[in-house]
Design an enzyme around this catalytic site. Structure first.
Site, PDB file in Angstrom:
ATOM      1  N   SER A  71       0.896  -1.138   0.110  1.00  0.00           N
ATOM      2  CA  SER A  71      -0.089  -0.061   0.220  1.00  0.00           C
ATOM      3  C   SER A  71       0.935   1.180   0.113  1.00  0.00           C
ATOM      4  O   SER A  71       1.945   1.360   0.657  1.00  0.00           O
ATOM      5  CB  SER A  71      -0.788  -0.037   1.271  1.00  0.00           C
ATOM      6  OG  SER A  71      -2.008   1.065   1.106  1.00  0.00           O
ATOM      7  N   ASP A  72       0.386   2.180  -0.534  1.00  0.00           N
ATOM      8  CA  ASP A  72       1.076   3.558  -0.774  1.00  0.00           C
ATOM      9  C   ASP A  72       0.047   4.543  -0.827  1.00  0.00           C
ATOM     10  O   ASP A  72      -0.936   4.511  -1.340  1.00  0.00           O
ATOM     11  CB  ASP A  72       2.065   3.658  -1.809  1.00  0.00           C
ATOM     12  CG  ASP A  72       3.183   4.887  -1.505  1.00  0.00           C
ATOM     13  OD1 ASP A  72       4.022   4.530  -0.688  1.00  0.00           O
ATOM     14  OD2 ASP A  72       2.761   5.874  -2.098  1.00  0.00           O
ATOM     15  N   GLN A  73       0.407   5.957  -0.187  1.00  0.00           N
ATOM     16  CA  GLN A  73      -0.429   6.972  -0.109  1.00  0.00           C
ATOM     17  C   GLN A  73      -0.004   8.333  -0.666  1.00  0.00           C
ATOM     18  O   GLN A  73       1.384   8.552  -0.304  1.00  0.00           O
ATOM     19  CB  GLN A  73      -1.163   7.144   1.283  1.00  0.00           C
ATOM     20  CG  GLN A  73      -2.113   8.170   1.420  1.00  0.00           C
ATOM     21  CD  GLN A  73      -2.504   8.337   2.901  1.00  0.00           C
ATOM     22  OE1 GLN A  73      -1.964   8.769   3.680  1.00  0.00           O
ATOM     23  NE2 GLN A  73      -3.798   7.748   3.322  1.00  0.00           N
TER      24      GLN A  73
END
Length: 198
Positions: A71-73
């Protein structure tokens, strides 16, 4: 057989670990070593998509029989999805970011990638969330940064903590998207892989 696949969270984030813990599944964390700087991306969605995919892929290639979650934001402001707002890393940067966020709406593109090489399963998507900051004084910002030290958080706040006091409103389908790991979509993908939740 799938029920016995190991689950790996490709992250060292304490917030993402706390979110994974909510699901009551056995898993372990392995931090992927990738370059997180933008390449040719001109929209936050594209950057979040690529980085979440690459994080999962690096670990999935090492553990092909495991279910790997990456996951990355990326944060951005209205009309500037190409101007990525990253982690402040220093107190000074956090104060500057929050001054810029005052009375503004901040948008979050959170990428999620679930990969299981053994079965050929791969699902990568981007979820969205937004927060509207109230008008913040410099004193409020300085007190908040001193208390919560949000130096590893894009946008310089922790919504699961005192950061909630900075907002006028929040909007999106899944609040865990704002926290960095969209659990509704993650649960959907894990059920497709025959992982029993709840």
């Amino acid at each position: 057989m799938m029920n016995h696949s190991e689950i790996i969270l490709a992250s060292s984030s304490q917030t993402r670990k706390a979110l994974m813990d909510r699901l009551g599944l056995a898993y372990r964390c392995i931090s992927p070593d990738i370059d997180e700087s933008p390449k040719a991306e001109t929209h936050a969605d594209d950057l979040a998509h690529r980085l979440s995919f690459e994080k999962a892929k690096v670990i999935a290639e090492q553990y092909p029989d495991a279910i790997v979650i990456g996951s990355d934001q990326v944060a951005w402001r209205l009309n500037t999805p190409h101007d990525f707002i990253g982690k402040p890393l220093t107190t000074e940067n956090a104060i500057t970011q929050l001054m810029q966020n005052s009375a503004q709406t901040l948008y979050f593109s959170t990428g999620l990638s679930i990969q299981h090489m053994q079965s050929g399963f791969e699902r990568t998507l981007v979820e969205h969330y937004q927060v509207k900051f109230r008008e913040l004084s410099l004193d409020e910002i300085q007190r908040y940064v001193a208390k919560e030290q949000p130096l590893q958080c894009a946008g310089s706040f922790r919504c699961e903590g005192l950061g909630i006091s900075l907002f006028e409103s929040m909007s999106g389908n899944d609040q865990t998207t704002l926290m960095g790991l969209p659990l509704i979509q993650l649960c959907y993908a894990l059920r497709q892989l025959n992982i029993v939740i709840p």
